[in-house]
Design an enzyme around this catalytic site. Structure first.
Site, PDB file in Angstrom:
ATOM      1  N   LYS A  52       0.595  -1.561  -0.185  1.00  0.00           N
ATOM      2  CA  LYS A  52      -0.156   0.229  -0.064  1.00  0.00           C
ATOM      3  C   LYS A  52       0.570   1.114  -0.103  1.00  0.00           C
ATOM      4  O   LYS A  52       1.916   1.145   0.559  1.00  0.00           O
ATOM      5  CB  LYS A  52      -1.141   0.083   1.471  1.00  0.00           C
ATOM      6  CG  LYS A  52      -1.474   0.877   1.691  1.00  0.00           C
ATOM      7  CD  LYS A  52      -3.022   1.682   0.329  1.00  0.00           C
ATOM      8  CE  LYS A  52      -3.681   2.534   1.065  1.00  0.00           C
ATOM      9  NZ  LYS A  52      -4.246   2.252   2.334  1.00  0.00           N
ATOM     10  N   VAL A  53       0.493   2.479  -0.973  1.00  0.00           N
ATOM     11  CA  VAL A  53       1.584   2.979  -1.290  1.00  0.00           C
ATOM     12  C   VAL A  53       0.436   4.254  -1.090  1.00  0.00           C
ATOM     13  O   VAL A  53      -0.542   4.479  -1.609  1.00  0.00           O
ATOM     14  CB  VAL A  53       2.915   3.200  -2.053  1.00  0.00           C
ATOM     15  CG1 VAL A  53       3.077   2.262  -1.841  1.00  0.00           C
ATOM     16  CG2 VAL A  53       1.809   3.398  -3.728  1.00  0.00           C
ATOM     17  N   THR A 106       0.167  11.442  -0.916  1.00  0.00           N
ATOM     18  CA  THR A 106      -1.209  12.095  -1.759  1.00  0.00           C
ATOM     19  C   THR A 106      -1.826  13.336  -0.732  1.00  0.00           C
ATOM     20  O   THR A 106      -1.941  14.718  -2.058  1.00  0.00           O
ATOM     21  CB  THR A 106      -2.163  11.562  -1.919  1.00  0.00           C
ATOM     22  OG1 THR A 106      -1.601  10.087  -2.492  1.00  0.00           O
ATOM     23  CG2 THR A 106      -2.876  12.404  -2.779  1.00  0.00           C
ATOM     24  N   HIS A 147      -6.718  10.898   7.371  1.00  0.00           N
ATOM     25  CA  HIS A 147      -7.597   9.667   7.641  1.00  0.00           C
ATOM     26  C   HIS A 147      -8.401  10.497   8.999  1.00  0.00           C
ATOM     27  O   HIS A 147      -9.177  11.520   8.988  1.00  0.00           O
ATOM     28  CB  HIS A 147      -6.298   8.750   8.196  1.00  0.00           C
ATOM     29  CG  HIS A 147      -6.177   8.253   6.984  1.00  0.00           C
ATOM     30  ND1 HIS A 147      -6.022   8.458   6.047  1.00  0.00           N
ATOM     31  CD2 HIS A 147      -4.623   7.420   7.413  1.00  0.00           C
ATOM     32  CE1 HIS A 147      -5.616   7.158   5.238  1.00  0.00           C
ATOM     33  NE2 HIS A 147      -4.002   7.014   6.567  1.00  0.00           N
TER      34      HIS A 147
END
Length: 264
Positions: A52-53, A106, A147
């Site tokens: 996961k990136v 991101t 998040h």
């Protein structure tokens, strides 16, 4: 098979079934739990089979990895936030010291696109858990968060200066590409995608099955915040990016390359 993803609730929820041998035909996995700002650079040597990136890191990784069409985080109303300790206009970011969670995330790429024309004076990359307390204490003028901070920043007495998700969606009309799942080149990506989709489907069909596993890695988040986190970041784009999801990724990386922020 070496698998790396973050300890965030969305990732543990998605991969619970595979990690625990509940997906028919899927091989056992050796899991590395690491925040995405770590995997963005750790993946450069091709150590992981599946990782996961951030979508922002893709241009540096596509020589070794292929983008999978499922398992990641992409959606609407789920973008990064720029937080301050008081109300101020966005232009006050110019010359400010801003804490960010990683230089290939991101979130930071969206921040750089948004802040063109009033760039901050100093960027500090710090562990995510230090950002909100640091802004509240005056260590940083502003902080870029992701998040679960979307649900908890008010608990720190902070103000949202800018919702970069809202900015991105109003500017482009596309959902926000946040986290990607990559598979090392040479592997059977069709099979891997089917195992990940099966793991997602199992999680949705049996939400209580992963509860203990998610809580174990949730870094003391409350059950309510954990639930909101999963509901926001695990969605239909997690099942399949589709045409809309792929278009969003293309627009993000083309804009970033045109601005000289990532390789073409």
């Amino acid at each position: 098979m070496k698998l790396a993803f973050s300890p965030c609730p969305n990732d543990t929820f998605v991969f619970h079934a595979w990690v625990h041998g509940l997906v028919d035909g899927a091989p056992p996995v050796d899991v590395t739990y690491a925040d995405v700002d770590v995997t963005n650079t750790a993946a450069l040597d091709g150590t992981f089979d599946i990782v996961k990136v951030s979508y922002a890191a893709l241009p540096w990784l596509l020589d070794k990895y292929e983008l999978l069409p499922c398992g990641g985080a992409l959606g609407r109303g789920c973008g990064p936030l720029v937080l301050t300790a008081d109300d101020r206009p966005a232009s006050d970011i110019a010359g400010a010291t801003v804490a960010v969670p990683g230089d290939r995330t991101t979130a930071y790429l969206l921040f750089r696109l948004w802040a063109r024309g009033f760039e901050p004076g100093r960027i500090e990359v710090v562990p995510f858990h230090e950002i909100m307390p640091g802004v509240a204490a005056g260590r940083f003028d502003a902080g870029l968060v992701i998040h679960e901070a979307r649900f908890t920043y008010r608990d720190h007495g902070l103000t949202c200066l800018a919702d970069l998700g809202e900015w991105w969606e109003s500017t482009t009309g596309h959902p926000i590409p946040l986290g990607a799942i990559l598979a090392r080149k040479g592997l059977d990506t069709t099979a891997i995608a089917s195992w990940i989709r099966s793991s997602v489907e199992y999680a949705w069909a049996n939400p209580d099955a992963s509860a203990a596993y998610v809580a174990e890695h949730a870094q003391e988040l409350s059950a309510d915040v954990t639930r909101q986190h999963i509901e926001l970041y695990v969605n239909e784009y997690t099942r399949d990016l589709g045409v809309d999801g792929r278009a969003a990724i293309d627009v993000l990386l083309r804009r970033a390359a045109d601005a000289g922020l990532v390789p073409g």
